[in-house]
Write a protein that holds these residues in place. Structure first.
Motif, PDB file in Angstrom:
ATOM      1  N   THR B 352      57.195  13.373  41.655  1.00  0.00           N
ATOM      2  CA  THR B 352      57.294  12.050  41.017  1.00  0.00           C
ATOM      3  C   THR B 352      58.424  11.233  41.637  1.00  0.00           C
ATOM      4  N   THR B 356      57.200   7.801  43.295  1.00  0.00           N
ATOM      5  CA  THR B 356      57.634   6.559  42.642  1.00  0.00           C
ATOM      6  C   THR B 356      58.210   5.568  43.659  1.00  0.00           C
ATOM      7  N   LYS B 360      56.716   1.897  45.988  1.00  0.00           N
ATOM      8  CA  LYS B 360      57.448   0.618  45.958  1.00  0.00           C
ATOM      9  C   LYS B 360      57.693   0.067  47.364  1.00  0.00           C
TER      10      LYS B 360
END
Lengths: 446, 446
Positions: B352, B356, B360
């Motif tokens: 994660t 994550t 982005k």
């Protein structure tokens, strides 16, 4: 598609598919290979490699032919037997491509058969045929450009043939067989530039090792390309500027290449063979007529121009030079009625008996004759003349060696290394291949 | 003349001839090679070869790196260490030819040094330099046509480089050195068609074996052609359609190629390196500013179009896919400040924490940027932006890796196999090469 086609054909091939003449050709090819490998075992090219590589030898599973029962790991046995089998340039020839097909394939196969144990003669023959057929078809696919560029085709395709044979022996399925082909194909061994040096016969041994390693790796799941042969940057395109590998491999099992494998009857350049053949025939006629070499006044041979170009040496001083002398070839045929390795030893080449007759032989080139044709006129001191016209020399496709001649070749070579009894024993062992329950046991009898 | 020129240069080369930066480059090349070989020791490509070939192993003279002190004969050690050193595509690169020069040469050299015993570090370095210089010059002589045709240049010239290095170690004189070159040159191993399979790294190991065997045979008087490289049907003409080997080998010792050897800082495609480099720099800036990955709003990278073409994978699902994702590369740089093998393991790729940040990151292609250039804009949640412009990525000729970075790469790789203490011990042993009285002892400390 060539890689998959070859692999499929090989995987599906069973002993029951083999016509009797193919089995016979396989046994003869094996027999001839063993004879050459034992005959070459004591050659310095072989013994140097043997000695140099001894520090690397592994578990002694596999026979070093002609070395009194000595054994080493399968890879080194493949290398050294392969070198020995080719070192006298006396092995076999697939005339359509001048591949010497059995050396790389049988060298790998015998060594790995012994390492695996429990290989039957029939399985050995099946694997040998699979390897030789694929090897020759791939060779035909890139011939002649591949050879013209400078590749020693015997070893470049021999690596692949050896991989296929060992893969068949190890019962690889189609995909791993494709990988075995691939791992062998990426090891392109053999530049013609090495001809005339120790490295020429090294090629044959190294091809055997390359193929053996490829099959052993592929059997464990090692991967290469599944299109190794035909890919845009695959083997065929990298090693040749034109190829028809797809077309040639499509003919697998239709025209059996091993049935077109020829054995050299004499350990010298093939262009001298018609003269030797004719002179041996004349020797027999002389014996029948009760005349001897002392009765020869002169002999004249008419030959294709290539013969004098390649083998016109009039006064050879040793065995190696004698291989390039049509005069020595004629003389040993007339005087001794034989032209085996013993008749190419230095002392024979320089003997008064041979030199006397050699100097009585004249030769003229005649463009009207074929390359494997000759006309010989022998004039005796009593004024009588004997003539012989050889249209195709023994060992050609038209006049293959008989089993008896093959056996004579074997025994002549092997006796020089193992003695007469050893040669007879080895000969018997090799002829028993087809019915053999254990190739390991067979090899012990050689 | 190329064969003789190379042999003469190599035979006459002495340790006193080596400039300090060449010695340093040799030590770094060796150090980097050992790290890669240990790092690749547990890769399935390596372990499969190891297991498949165990039945052929000989006397255990030579270390199998990363295998807890296991040893085998020098030839198999050369093969297996060679495979391991290249399997992660993380080794070194001679950028003028994209040869990975140390793999074939050092794999043969370490194995044979241990087999011979009593080899000093200086003699090892001298042989390593001799092999790498000759290898790269011959590669430059046939580049780029040779590669375009489909040859894996690392292994095709690597066989020759390995032969020269081992020949130098064994103190061959000029003529046997020419034969060693010849016996290696005739074993042309490596088709690019194998890229993406186990066989790619096999090429490096096999090249090491080819060269080792060539030198060992030549040391015993085995002969090849004295003009193996330049003859009309010699190596250069058979494997390439244009060449300037004579010209290139004339430059031996003038431009040292080993000084142009680059080391990969990250185990992924070289086009991602600028982004990783810049993101690691930004990570350090974040740490200094007291912000963490949780504070990242978004990041944008501008890159050369090739970067997105080759590594545009947005959501990689495992380590292998991640090597082709500039987004993963950026994320591990920003979040972890590192991009070693551990950061390419599957669990990291799917974590994660990384996913994550990865999601982005956006990227745009810009033809105005160089292939090893990037501009990165990092926007934090507090509205602040940090930027970084990398003109030449770390690991390029312009910005070589520092000793500290090379050591970090080594330790990161080796720790995964030998643990942290083992990695430190091995690192220390390898850095001691130059002053080593015995390479055998040095290898025992790895």
């Amino acid at each position: 598609m060539a890689t998959e086609k070859v692999a499929s054909w090989v995987v599906n091939l069973s002993y029951a598919n083999l016509p009797p003449e193919v089995i016979q050709a396989a046994v003869s090819s094996f027999y001839n290979w063993v004879g050459c490998a034992i005959g070459g075992a004591t050659h310095p090219t072989t013994t140097t490699a043997y000695e140099a590589l001894t520090p690397f030898f592994g578990q002694p599973t596999s026979t070093l032919l002609g070395h009194k029962g000595a054994r080493t790991d399968a890879s080194h046995a493949a290398l050294i037997n392969g070198i020995a089998s080719h070192v006298h340039d006396y092995d076999d020839t697939h005339l359509a491509t001048i591949i010497h097909p059995t050396g790389p394939v049988a060298s790998a196969l015998l060594a790995q058969s012994e390492a695996l144990g429990d290989v039957k003669g029939e399985d050995f023959i099946l694997a040998l045929v699979a390897g030789i057929e694929a090897e020759c078809k791939l060779g035909m696919g890139v011939w002649p450009k591949h050879y013209d560029i400078g590749w020693h085709i015997t070893s470049t395709v021999g690596s692949i043939g050896a991989a296929i044979a060992v893969g068949k022996l190890m019962k690889l399925q189609r995909t791993p067989m494709q990988h075995a082909i691939s791992i062998a194909a990426t090891q392109v061994t053999g530049l013609r530039e090495m001809f005339g040096t120790d490295t020429k016969s090294f090629h044959v041994g190294r091809a055997a090792q390359n193929g053996l390693m490829a099959a052993v790796l592929a059997a464990r799941g090692y991967t290469g390309s599944l299109q190794a042969i035909e890919a845009p940057r695959g083997w065929a395109r990298v090693v040749s500027v034109s190829n028809d590998v797809d077309g040639e491999v499509g003919g697998l099992g239709q025209q059996w290449e091993i049935a077109r494998n020829a054995f050299k009857p004499f350990p010298c350049g093939i262009v001298v063979h018609p003269v030797i053949d004719g002179c041996i025939q004349l020797h027999r006629e002389m014996v029948a007529e009760g005349v001897t070499a002392a009765d020869i006044e002169r002999a004249h041979v008419r030959v294709h121009p290539l013969v004098l170009e390649l083998t016109g040496k009039k006064t050879p001083q040793d065995g190696l030079q004698a291989k390039f002398s049509v005069y020595h070839g004629g003389a040993i045929g007339l005087v001794l009625g034989k032209a085996g390795p013993a008749q190419y030893e230095d002392n024979v080449v320089l003997s008064t008996e041979i030199v006397t007759v050699r100097d009585k032989i004249t030769a003229t080139a005649d463009k009207g004759l074929g390359a494997d044709e000759t006309e010989i006129t022998l004039t005796l001191k009593n004024g009588k003349t004997l003539t012989r016209n050889v249209q195709h020399a023994i060992g050609s496709v038209e006049v293959p060696m008989t089993t008896a001649q093959l056996e004579e070749k074997f025994v002549d070579q092997v006796s020089l290394v193992l003695g007469a009894d050893g040669a007879q024993r080895a000969s018997k062992a090799c002829w028993a291949l087809q019915g053999s329950e254990s190739v390991t046991d067979l090899a012990k009898g050689i």
